[in-house]
Design an enzyme around this catalytic site. Sequence first.
Site, PDB file in Angstrom:
ATOM      1  N   LYS A   1       1.066  -1.389   0.184  1.00 23.03           N
ATOM      2  CA  LYS A   1       0.136   0.113  -0.089  1.00 23.03           C
ATOM      3  C   LYS A   1       1.007   0.887   0.261  1.00 23.03           C
ATOM      4  O   LYS A   1       0.862   1.969   0.972  1.00 23.03           O
ATOM      5  CB  LYS A   1      -1.062   0.717   0.593  1.00 23.03           C
TER       6      LYS A   1
ATOM      7  N   SER B   1      -8.851  -0.510  -5.669  1.00 30.26           N
ATOM      8  CA  SER B   1      -8.960  -0.175  -4.227  1.00 30.26           C
ATOM      9  C   SER B   1     -10.007   0.192  -3.611  1.00 30.26           C
ATOM     10  O   SER B   1     -11.405  -0.946  -3.848  1.00 30.26           O
ATOM     11  CB  SER B   1      -8.538   0.991  -3.361  1.00 30.26           C
TER      12      SER B   1
END
Length: 617
Positions: free
Chosen positions: A208, A408
Amino acid sequence: MRTIWRAIAGFFKWSWRLLNFIREFVLNLFLIFLVLVGVGIWAQFNNNQSEPEAHGALLLNITGVVVDKPAVSNKLSIVGRQLFGASSDPLQENSLFDIVDAIRQAKSDNNITGIVLDLKNFAGADQPSMRYIGKALQEFRDSGKPVYASGDNYSQGQYYLASFANKIWLSPQGSVDLHGFATNGLYYKSLLDKLKVSTHIFRVGTYKSAVEPYLRDNMSNAAREADSRWVGELWQNYLDTVAANRRITAQQVFPGAQGLLAGLTRTGGDTAQYALENKLVDELASAADVDQALIKKFGWNEKEKDYRAVSLYDYTVKKPASKGDTIAVIFASGAIMDGEETSGNVGGDTTAAQIRKARLDNSVKAIVLRVNSPGGSVSASETIREDLAAARAAGKPIVVSMGGMAASGGYWISTPASYIMASPTTLTGSIGIFGIINTLENSLDSVGVHTDGVSTSPLADVSLTKALPQEVQQMMQLSIENGYQRFIKLVADARHKTPQQIDEIAQGHVWTGQDAKNNGLVDSLGDFDDALKKAAELAKLKSWHRDFYQEDPGVLDLLFSNLNASVSAMLPQAIRVWLPAPVAQTAEALKAENEKLSVLNDPRHRYALCLRCANVR
């Protein structure tokens, strides 16, 4: 003395009357202009007279970028073109589906005998979009009508589309600029340190890396490894598609930097000759020679003093008859933010309302959610997901059609789908969550400004001007971890896997559509057409039509968007021409970064967002 004062008073009196007259005159002129514009647009929309038939070629002179859902509808863009003239704005938005519909109508239009690609003002699109246009061009070719491409120079995006043509012309002084793909991002750690800004990062996921710009001055090894993989896959897919279209090898399309240098050395630096020798183009020809060839093919237009053709922007595409049941097409294009939709962004409340409308409409038998988003607010993503789940629970099949990105939050909203379809070059996954809170206590302290007060608990003492209490930091991290567990459980339930299995392919990892298919994150590879067919199949429809759920801007939206674009572009462009290229590029990059951050409005500061997915160039 009294005479003097009368003279002064008279001067101001008449000056005031003159100013009032000028003000009223200008306002009346503006009102008349608005009335004329309104009448013109009304006439355009309600003109029942038969339009003159198009003859010759369909000129595919795409100007600007191609997107799923433009800020201004195609119908209003046509009116705007007639009122304000043709645009060469590199950021003008064109509807992918309007372009494909025009090509497909032209295929069976007896007045259209071919297509000419004039791509000099085409600024680009994501690969799945260009692949979809290419599919329509191939269908046009298969009908027996030719496709020609002509250009002085071709960028990578322009050449991708040009490769679908039967014949490609290139100027003898031109080039085909193939160089590969790269990602570039700005990193702010040193800047934040110098400004003494305290940046509090909360995240879950090894990959991430959306928050790395605030923690580092360069890319981490994990992010570099991950990005290298999917960027390489996108480039290889580009090469394979072009090579297949040109009937040459991928190595011949791009032999690498050293191979390209060697080839240019053999031609004495002649980029056009290099393109010809390597079969990237079919013929080197001047603009005059190309015109003569097109005149010979399509005939002479005496009025325009050019070959017979109709521009994409002047070609009227007839709306198909609404036969059978309805498949609602709902767009999620752009970053996902809380509240109402804004230009270029997905509004959680707006999209949820559209889904609810489709759910309650008895004529709608299935929903296709077209996702082209890097994600955004967790709160807004959940709002959309809940309404989509309710629609499926109501018995309406949901098919997700992934465009260039569905990462996402874009994947979060896809989880309730009955079926997920992606392009091989879709960027998806990036299953992870992060949060950012900046405080300025050290910045203010350095200039002699201090904050103090009392509170009943550390949780009440949260302020931009104070250090973030440890208890708040711990609670924020727990909230992020809870959100991540929620994310992977949603995915696991939807994909019929365990949370542990999803965690192994999550961790913020970005996948291409092909890899996502291999990892079980999508059901199959396909485009928008395939998604519609699948929705009809799941709903068991024999006769159906699509219905795009999107609101067309009004007349005033068109007027003010054109005026605002002109005014806002004028000054920056005037300044940019005086700046060195690196400075201008940096300014554009900073502007882009600011636009990314402007969507961060989640009430709990939690984001499922892939910032780097859109940075490929």
